[in-house]
Design an enzyme around this catalytic site. Structure first.
Site, PDB file in Angstrom:
ATOM      1  N   LYS A 179       0.861  -1.174   0.000  1.00  0.00           N
ATOM      2  CA  LYS A 179       0.000   0.000   0.000  1.00  0.00           C
ATOM      3  C   LYS A 179       0.897   1.223   0.000  1.00  0.00           C
ATOM      4  O   LYS A 179       1.467   1.578   1.003  1.00  0.00           O
ATOM      5  CB  LYS A 179      -0.876   0.003   1.264  1.00  0.00           C
ATOM      6  CG  LYS A 179      -2.290  -0.462   1.014  1.00  0.00           C
ATOM      7  CD  LYS A 179      -3.157  -0.183   2.231  1.00  0.00           C
ATOM      8  CE  LYS A 179      -4.428  -0.994   2.148  1.00  0.00           C
ATOM      9  NZ  LYS A 179      -5.226  -0.856   3.371  1.00  0.00           N
TER      10      LYS A 179
ATOM     11  N   ASP B 266      -4.768 -12.936 -27.998  1.00  0.00           N
ATOM     12  CA  ASP B 266      -3.951 -13.846 -27.181  1.00  0.00           C
ATOM     13  C   ASP B 266      -4.718 -14.314 -25.945  1.00  0.00           C
ATOM     14  O   ASP B 266      -4.211 -14.267 -24.835  1.00  0.00           O
ATOM     15  CB  ASP B 266      -2.640 -13.158 -26.797  1.00  0.00           C
ATOM     16  CG  ASP B 266      -1.577 -14.154 -26.351  1.00  0.00           C
ATOM     17  OD1 ASP B 266      -1.700 -15.355 -26.683  1.00  0.00           O
ATOM     18  OD2 ASP B 266      -0.629 -13.729 -25.657  1.00  0.00           O
TER      19      ASP B 266
END
Ligand code: ADE
Length: 259
Positions: free
Chosen positions: A21, A125
């Protein structure tokens, strides 16, 4: 993110914990790419394209790319944190998914692809290795390394590396292709979710190539006829014959589990 035009550097992230964080005020994932390795397998142009495309996308089933920055040796991508991690690991652990689970994932995948195609982005993909799961188990498309923006799309032959398993016939044969490549891949993905292996897998790439262009498709006996019906409608050799995404959403195998 909320803080516009702010720049970040690696000091702003608590990298020791890998996922920290920091200045963002919430947990993010950092993808670190080494510049010297970048040239070898994808090149700078492709990374620029990946960043340009992914940073502008907003959809619950597409991983957010919040920011990027670089130093002398590395490029850092600040990505949405997907709490349940990589989808292919879940698939590996259980072998194959139930109809319900697969149908819910394919529904989410289809809404994300509809959003992408509306923005003229083809992903190209789609495979379990490029999918993550959020805190509530929701699917997140995470890798845009092969995606293209269609008005500028370079739809001619591109260097193929890695596995052929998810490539549609037109790409295997180096022909022009369009957004319907993603429909083929969606069919391969549905199959792999339900069976645990992609449909055209073989011991060597030459054999896989042959099986793809010949659409050599067989199903284990436990596959439901509704799932089979959807997969067959997506795995059509002629791109124009593939079931469109809006019709995938209306298919009985999808509607049954996505009320
Ligand atoms: N593994 C790879 N990318 C990830 C992400 N964005 N969140 C969580 N786990 C990951």
């Amino acid at each position: 993110m909320g803080e516009e035009n702010k720049t970040f550097n690696i000091e702003d992230f608590d990298v020791a914990k890998a996922l920290g964080k920091g200045k963002f005020g919430f947990v993010v994932a950092l993808k670190v790419l080494f510049k010297n390795e970048l040239q070898e397998y994808r090149g700078e142009g492709q990374l620029r394209r990946e960043i340009e495309i992914q940073s502008h996308l907003r959809h619950p089933n597409i991983l957010r790319l919040y920011q990027f920055f670089h130093d002398k040796k590395r490029v850092y991508l600040v990505l949405e944190y997907a709490a349940q991690g990589e989808l292919y690991r879940h698939l590996q652990k259980v072998g194959r998914f139930s109809d319900r689970k697969a149908s819910i994932y394919i529904y989410q995948m289809t809404t994300a692809l509809l959003y992408l195609h509306q923005k003229h982005v083809i992903h190209r993909d789609i495979k379990p290795e490029n999918l993550l799961l959020g805190a509530k188990g929701e699917l997140k498309i995470s890798d845009f390394g092969w995606s293209v923006h269609t008005p500028n799309a370079n739809t001619r032959r591109t260097t193929l590396c890695g596995t052929l398993d998810y490539l549609p016939p037109e790409m295997v044969e180096g022909k022009n292709h369009d957004a319907s490549v993603d429909l083929w891949c969606l069919g391969v993905l549905t199959y792999e979710f339900l069976v645990g292996q992609p449909p055209f897998e073989d011991t060597e790439s030459k054999a896989t190539h042959k099986r793809i262009v010949g659409v050599d498709l067989t199903f284990p006996e436990y596959i439901s006829s509704e799932a089979k019906n959807l997969i067959k409608q997506l795995l059509q050799r002629n791109p124009e014959d593939r079931l469109p995404l809006n019709e995938v959403l209306l298919h009985p195998w999808i509607t049954k589990y996505n009320k």
